[in-house]
Design a protein around this motif. Structure first.
Motif, PDB file in Angstrom:
ATOM      1  N   TYR A  36     -10.650  18.616  10.706  1.00 23.57           N
ATOM      2  CA  TYR A  36     -12.100  18.667  11.729  1.00 23.57           C
ATOM      3  C   TYR A  36     -13.064  18.070  10.988  1.00 23.57           C
ATOM      4  O   TYR A  36     -13.145  18.625   9.746  1.00 23.57           O
ATOM      5  N   GLN A  38     -17.626  19.487  11.084  1.00 23.59           N
ATOM      6  CA  GLN A  38     -18.452  20.285  11.550  1.00 23.59           C
ATOM      7  C   GLN A  38     -19.944  19.887  10.939  1.00 23.59           C
ATOM      8  O   GLN A  38     -20.180  20.511   9.978  1.00 23.59           O
ATOM      9  N   LEU A  44     -16.857  20.967  16.765  1.00 21.95           N
ATOM     10  CA  LEU A  44     -16.024  20.576  15.780  1.00 21.95           C
ATOM     11  C   LEU A  44     -15.555  19.022  16.230  1.00 21.95           C
ATOM     12  O   LEU A  44     -15.396  18.844  17.969  1.00 21.95           O
ATOM     13  N   PHE A  88     -19.030  19.604   6.893  1.00 21.10           N
ATOM     14  CA  PHE A  88     -17.511  20.881   6.868  1.00 21.10           C
ATOM     15  C   PHE A  88     -16.288  20.392   7.417  1.00 21.10           C
ATOM     16  O   PHE A  88     -16.812  20.495   9.062  1.00 21.10           O
ATOM     17  N   LEU A  90     -12.838  21.133   8.510  1.00 24.25           N
ATOM     18  CA  LEU A  90     -11.455  22.006   8.483  1.00 24.25           C
ATOM     19  C   LEU A  90     -10.279  21.389   8.805  1.00 24.25           C
ATOM     20  O   LEU A  90      -9.872  20.711   9.429  1.00 24.25           O
ATOM     21  N   ARG A 108     -16.851  22.463   2.293  1.00 29.48           N
ATOM     22  CA  ARG A 108     -18.104  22.187   2.936  1.00 29.48           C
ATOM     23  C   ARG A 108     -18.690  21.493   1.477  1.00 29.48           C
ATOM     24  O   ARG A 108     -18.597  21.279   0.472  1.00 29.48           O
TER      25      ARG A 108
ATOM     26  N   GLY B  43     -13.406  29.591   8.446  1.00 31.71           N
ATOM     27  CA  GLY B  43     -12.994  28.631   9.592  1.00 31.71           C
ATOM     28  C   GLY B  43     -13.713  29.850  10.922  1.00 31.71           C
ATOM     29  O   GLY B  43     -14.144  29.953  11.307  1.00 31.71           O
ATOM     30  N   PHE B  90     -17.365  29.074  20.000  1.00 26.69           N
ATOM     31  CA  PHE B  90     -16.618  27.904  20.717  1.00 26.69           C
ATOM     32  C   PHE B  90     -15.251  28.198  21.759  1.00 26.69           C
ATOM     33  O   PHE B  90     -14.680  28.205  21.225  1.00 26.69           O
ATOM     34  N   PHE B 106     -13.094  20.730  21.870  1.00 28.34           N
ATOM     35  CA  PHE B 106     -14.311  21.732  21.585  1.00 28.34           C
ATOM     36  C   PHE B 106     -15.581  21.601  21.731  1.00 28.34           C
ATOM     37  O   PHE B 106     -16.155  20.426  22.329  1.00 28.34           O
ATOM     38  N   GLY B 107     -16.075  22.915  22.363  1.00 24.90           N
ATOM     39  CA  GLY B 107     -17.678  22.625  22.864  1.00 24.90           C
ATOM     40  C   GLY B 107     -18.908  22.868  21.681  1.00 24.90           C
ATOM     41  O   GLY B 107     -18.097  22.284  20.459  1.00 24.90           O
TER      42      GLY B 107
END
Lengths: 112, 116
Positions: A36, A38, A44, A88, A90, A108, B43, B90, B106-107
């Motif tokens: 993911y 961000q 995300l 970021f 993940l 990051r 995370g 989230f 995800f929102g």
């Protein structure tokens, strides 16, 4: 118990340079793996997911790629970074049975 | 395809006051619902999840959420917040994909700030 590792924790790279982020999972076999991104102030975005070695599905067209050379290793790469790649990153894993995903600590990335 | 809407991007709450973080979803099939918390530069950690059964789900750190199918909502609540609850929250929805692999949508997140 299962653990997930990501490295590096932080990275500053110039535009046009290559990228390699690594994610490894311990304590489980044949997990589903996910990358993911961000962006600052945003949610995300799923980039890639994998259900097995060598099996990669891309969610969003971009200059990033992913590979799964081993069962519990997931790598995110780029040949030439763009400013918009900052964010970021993940990694997560899931077994599918309960649909839950478990996240790593993140990397990051700042592209300058 | 499913989607998740978190209407509030930021929620300030006084310490020891109750809080509700709103989440609405859209899907043409049955869904599974999750709330995750993210502390700065970390995370995501699962707070709670709804898969089936009782519509009231209790999670960690005193949080709970209620699944409301008719309103397509899954709001997160806590009766009394603490400074340590300051974080990004989230909401996420999952539905099986073609490969039998589950993907989360995800929102955009709600930043909860606790005021002393």
């Amino acid at each position: 118990s299962q653990t997930i590792h990501q490295w590096p924790a932080t990275l500053v790279q110039p535009v046009g340079s290559p990228l390699s982020l690594e994610c490894t999972v311990e304590g489980t076999s044949n997990p589903n793996l996910y990358w993911y991104r961000q962006a600052a102030g945003r949610g995300l975005q799923l980039l890639f997911y994998s259900v097995g070695i060598g099996q990669i599905s891309s969610e969003v067209p971009q200059n990033l790629s992913a590979s799964r050379p081993q069962d519990r290793q997931f790598i995110l790469s780029s040949k030439k970074l763009l400013l918009s790649d900052s964010g970021f990153y993940l990694c997560a894993w899931g077994e599918g049975a309960d649909y839950e995903q478990y996240f790593g600590p993140g990397t990051r990335l700042t592209v300058t | 395809a499913q989607s998740v809407t978190q209407l509030d991007s930021q929620v300030p709450v006084f310490e020891e006051a109750p809080v509700e973080l709103r989440c609405n979803y859209s899907s043409s099939v049955s869904v599974y619902l999750f709330w995750y918390v993210q502390y700065p530069n970390q995370g995501l950690q699962l707070l709670l999840k709804y898969l089936s059964g009782s519509t009231l789900v209790k999670g960690i750190n005193g949080f709970e959420a209620e699944f409301n199918k008719s309103q397509t909502s899954f709001h997160l609540r806590k009766p009394s917040v603490h400074i340590s609850d300051t974080a990004e929250y989230f909401c996420a929805v999952s539905t099986p994909s073609n490969f039998g692999n589950e993907k989360l949508t995800f929102g955009t997140g709600t930043r909860l700030t606790i005021i002393p």
